[in-house]
Design a protein around this motif. Structure first.
Motif, short mmCIF file in Angstrom:
data_model
loop_
_atom_site.label_atom_id
_atom_site.label_comp_id
_atom_site.label_asym_id
_atom_site.label_seq_id
_atom_site.Cartn_x
_atom_site.Cartn_y
_atom_site.Cartn_z
N ILE A 47 38.45 42.36 29.62
CA ILE A 47 39.08 43.27 30.73
C ILE A 47 40.38 43.84 30.40
O ILE A 47 41.02 43.27 29.72
N VAL A 48 40.37 45.23 30.55
CA VAL A 48 41.69 45.71 30.25
C VAL A 48 42.09 46.50 31.42
O VAL A 48 41.35 47.07 32.14
N GLU A 49 43.37 46.56 31.90
CA GLU A 49 44.09 47.30 32.79
C GLU A 49 44.63 48.52 32.15
O GLU A 49 44.96 48.80 31.25
N LYS A 50 44.47 49.61 33.19
CA LYS A 50 44.59 50.83 32.87
C LYS A 50 45.16 51.76 33.99
O LYS A 50 44.32 51.37 35.18
N GLN A 51 46.21 52.53 34.12
CA GLN A 51 46.54 53.30 35.03
C GLN A 51 45.41 54.30 35.46
O GLN A 51 45.04 55.28 34.44
N MET A 52 44.94 54.47 36.62
CA MET A 52 43.85 55.53 36.82
C MET A 52 43.89 55.69 38.53
O MET A 52 44.29 54.97 39.16
N PHE A 53 43.66 56.93 38.74
CA PHE A 53 43.38 57.36 40.36
C PHE A 53 44.70 56.99 41.00
O PHE A 53 44.63 56.85 42.23
N GLY A 54 46.05 57.08 40.47
CA GLY A 54 47.03 57.06 41.33
C GLY A 54 47.24 55.43 41.35
O GLY A 54 48.17 54.95 42.34
N GLY A 55 46.49 54.48 40.84
CA GLY A 55 46.69 53.26 40.98
C GLY A 55 46.38 52.33 39.77
O GLY A 55 46.85 52.83 38.69
N ILE A 56 45.81 51.17 39.69
CA ILE A 56 45.60 50.31 38.45
C ILE A 56 44.22 50.26 38.66
O ILE A 56 43.70 49.79 39.62
N ALA A 57 43.53 50.32 37.51
CA ALA A 57 41.96 49.99 37.36
C ALA A 57 41.89 48.80 36.23
O ALA A 57 42.69 48.83 35.45
N PHE A 58 40.66 48.12 36.35
CA PHE A 58 40.38 47.11 35.39
C PHE A 58 38.99 47.59 34.72
O PHE A 58 38.11 47.58 35.58
N LEU A 59 39.10 47.60 33.71
CA LEU A 59 37.97 48.23 33.02
C LEU A 59 37.16 46.96 32.04
O LEU A 59 38.06 46.06 31.47
N LEU A 60 35.74 47.00 31.91
CA LEU A 60 35.15 46.07 30.94
C LEU A 60 34.30 47.02 30.14
O LEU A 60 33.41 47.85 30.66
N GLY A 61 34.51 46.98 29.02
CA GLY A 61 33.77 47.54 28.07
C GLY A 61 33.99 49.24 28.06
O GLY A 61 33.18 50.11 27.94
N GLY A 62 35.30 49.55 28.66
CA GLY A 62 35.72 50.89 28.96
C GLY A 62 35.29 51.30 30.16
O GLY A 62 35.53 52.60 30.63
N ASN A 63 34.48 50.58 31.01
CA ASN A 63 34.05 51.25 32.40
C ASN A 63 34.53 50.52 33.24
O ASN A 63 34.95 49.32 33.35
N MET A 64 35.20 51.36 34.30
CA MET A 64 36.00 50.59 35.36
C MET A 64 35.14 49.72 36.33
O MET A 64 33.79 50.11 36.82
N ALA A 65 35.51 48.57 36.54
CA ALA A 65 34.92 47.69 37.54
C ALA A 65 35.40 47.66 38.80
O ALA A 65 34.89 47.78 39.81
#
Length: 151
Positions: A47-65
């Motif tokens: 799991i990786v956290e990334k700033q996306m869509f004006g919020g925060i996203a949690f990605l798995l394998g580079g795909n947002m979950a």
């Protein structure tokens, strides 16, 4: 004139929302909701956290979950499940941009829909399951690393 009540209210709101300026714009999301999602994802590898869509996203394998946008949860699900899941409490389409584009498989869930830990677990599990079903996103090959066909 007493202002301590207003100061406490402002401090309380500041503790609930994180707003930061980035090159991409302002991010605003509920730190309380983000902490709940982090707790739900704790111990899950990849799991990786990334700033996306004006919020925060949690990605798995580079795909947002899943992610947090304002007070809402962003959840990616199997597109074929979209219509059924929109019947769940708090669920609504996630508008990805101008023109009201709301592709299948992208949902926003208001706090009423994940108020309990069990409901949050269910939404996060759906997002993680869908992200895990997608091919991992890798780094894009550079010009020097492309394979060339043999003559």
């Amino acid at each position: 004139m007493r202002t301590d009540g207003i100061e406490r209210l402002c401090a309380g709101l500041a503790a609930r929302f994180i707003a930061c300026r980035t090159l991409a714009g302002t991010l605003t999301f509920s730190e309380v909701q983000a902490a709940r999602v982090r707790k739900e994802l704790a111990g899950r590898s990849g799991i990786v956290e990334k700033q996306m869509f004006g919020g925060i996203a949690f990605l798995l394998g580079g795909n947002m979950a899943v992610g947090v946008h304002g007070e809402d949860l962003i959840v990616r699900v199997e597109p074929a499940q979209t219509v059924g899941l929109l019947r769940e409490p708090g669920a609504k389409p996630f508008d990805l941009g101008p023109g009201g584009r709301s592709p299948a498989g992208w949902l926003l869930v208001g706090p009423v829909g994940f108020r309990t830990d069990a409901a949050l677990h269910s939404w996060v599990a759906r997002g993680v399951a869908y992200a895990a079903s997608l091919p991992k996103k890798g780094t894009k090959p550079t010009a020097g690393s492309k394979r060339r066909a043999r003559p």
